[in-house]
Design a protein around this motif. Structure first.
Motif, PDB file in Angstrom:
ATOM      1  N   THR A   8       0.853  -1.227   0.097  1.00  0.00           N
ATOM      2  CA  THR A   8       0.125  -0.026  -0.070  1.00  0.00           C
ATOM      3  C   THR A   8       0.992   1.228  -0.079  1.00  0.00           C
ATOM      4  OG1 THR A   8      -0.154   0.211   2.462  1.00  0.00           O
ATOM      5  CG2 THR A   8      -1.777  -1.129   1.339  1.00  0.00           C
ATOM      6  N   THR A   9       0.251   2.300  -0.225  1.00  0.00           N
ATOM      7  CA  THR A   9       0.743   3.569  -0.206  1.00  0.00           C
ATOM      8  C   THR A   9       1.561   3.829   1.291  1.00  0.00           C
ATOM      9  OG1 THR A   9      -0.620   4.716  -1.938  1.00  0.00           O
ATOM     10  CG2 THR A   9       0.544   6.156  -0.400  1.00  0.00           C
ATOM     11  N   ALA A  36      -0.536  -0.926  -9.608  1.00  0.00           N
ATOM     12  CA  ALA A  36      -2.177  -1.070  -9.939  1.00  0.00           C
ATOM     13  C   ALA A  36      -2.591   0.005  -9.137  1.00  0.00           C
ATOM     14  CB  ALA A  36      -2.296  -2.167  -9.346  1.00  0.00           C
ATOM     15  N   THR A  37      -3.992   0.248  -9.503  1.00  0.00           N
ATOM     16  CA  THR A  37      -4.747   1.074  -9.073  1.00  0.00           C
ATOM     17  C   THR A  37      -6.109   0.461  -8.586  1.00  0.00           C
ATOM     18  OG1 THR A  37      -3.822   2.996 -10.089  1.00  0.00           O
ATOM     19  CG2 THR A  37      -5.853   3.417  -8.756  1.00  0.00           C
ATOM     20  N   THR A  38      -6.641   0.451  -7.509  1.00  0.00           N
ATOM     21  CA  THR A  38      -7.842  -0.397  -7.094  1.00  0.00           C
ATOM     22  C   THR A  38      -8.824   0.097  -7.682  1.00  0.00           C
ATOM     23  OG1 THR A  38      -8.504   0.885  -4.922  1.00  0.00           O
ATOM     24  CG2 THR A  38      -6.811  -1.091  -4.933  1.00  0.00           C
ATOM     25  N   PRO A  39     -10.165  -0.250  -7.618  1.00  0.00           N
ATOM     26  CA  PRO A  39     -11.105   0.214  -8.153  1.00  0.00           C
ATOM     27  C   PRO A  39     -11.725   1.479  -7.635  1.00  0.00           C
ATOM     28  CG  PRO A  39     -11.585  -2.103  -8.201  1.00  0.00           C
ATOM     29  CD  PRO A  39     -10.466  -1.666  -7.425  1.00  0.00           C
ATOM     30  N   GLY A  40     -11.242   1.703  -5.966  1.00  0.00           N
ATOM     31  CA  GLY A  40     -11.738   2.748  -5.261  1.00  0.00           C
ATOM     32  C   GLY A  40     -10.453   3.792  -5.352  1.00  0.00           C
ATOM     33  N   GLN A  42      -7.320   3.533  -4.775  1.00  0.00           N
ATOM     34  CA  GLN A  42      -5.868   3.384  -4.005  1.00  0.00           C
ATOM     35  C   GLN A  42      -4.713   2.638  -4.749  1.00  0.00           C
ATOM     36  OE1 GLN A  42      -7.199   1.115  -0.550  1.00  0.00           O
ATOM     37  NE2 GLN A  42      -8.438   2.801   0.199  1.00  0.00           N
ATOM     38  N   ARG A  44      -1.342   0.754  -5.312  1.00  0.00           N
ATOM     39  CA  ARG A  44      -0.714  -0.502  -4.937  1.00  0.00           C
ATOM     40  C   ARG A  44       0.861  -0.607  -5.884  1.00  0.00           C
ATOM     41  NH1 ARG A  44      -4.021   0.054  -1.654  1.00  0.00           N
ATOM     42  NH2 ARG A  44      -5.485  -1.517  -1.028  1.00  0.00           N
TER      43      ARG A  44
END
Length: 64
Positions: A8-9, A36-40, A42, A44
């Motif tokens: 995570t960030t 990656a970027t989560t659907p929300g 955030q 990774r």
């Protein structure tokens, strides 16, 4: 070859000893790119990839 889990960030910031807002700013300015970027929304990150982007040596040993 097994792929390492993404972090995570907050975990990346802790590893780099910076504030999470600094990591987000680096992404915004294009200094680093998340894996990656989560659907929300955030981010990774793959730690080794970020270290390469920042021009730092690897910190983790190669997997067996």
């Amino acid at each position: 070859m097994a792929r390492r889990p993404l972090i995570t960030t907050r975990d990346l910031a802790r590893h780099l000893q910076v504030h999470p807002d600094t990591v987000r700013e680096w992404v915004r300015r294009g200094r680093i790119t998340p894996t990656a970027t989560t659907p929300g929304g955030q981010f990774r990150f793959d730690l080794d990839d970020v270290l390469r982007q920042l021009g730092q040596p690897r910190k983790r040993p190669d997997p067996d």
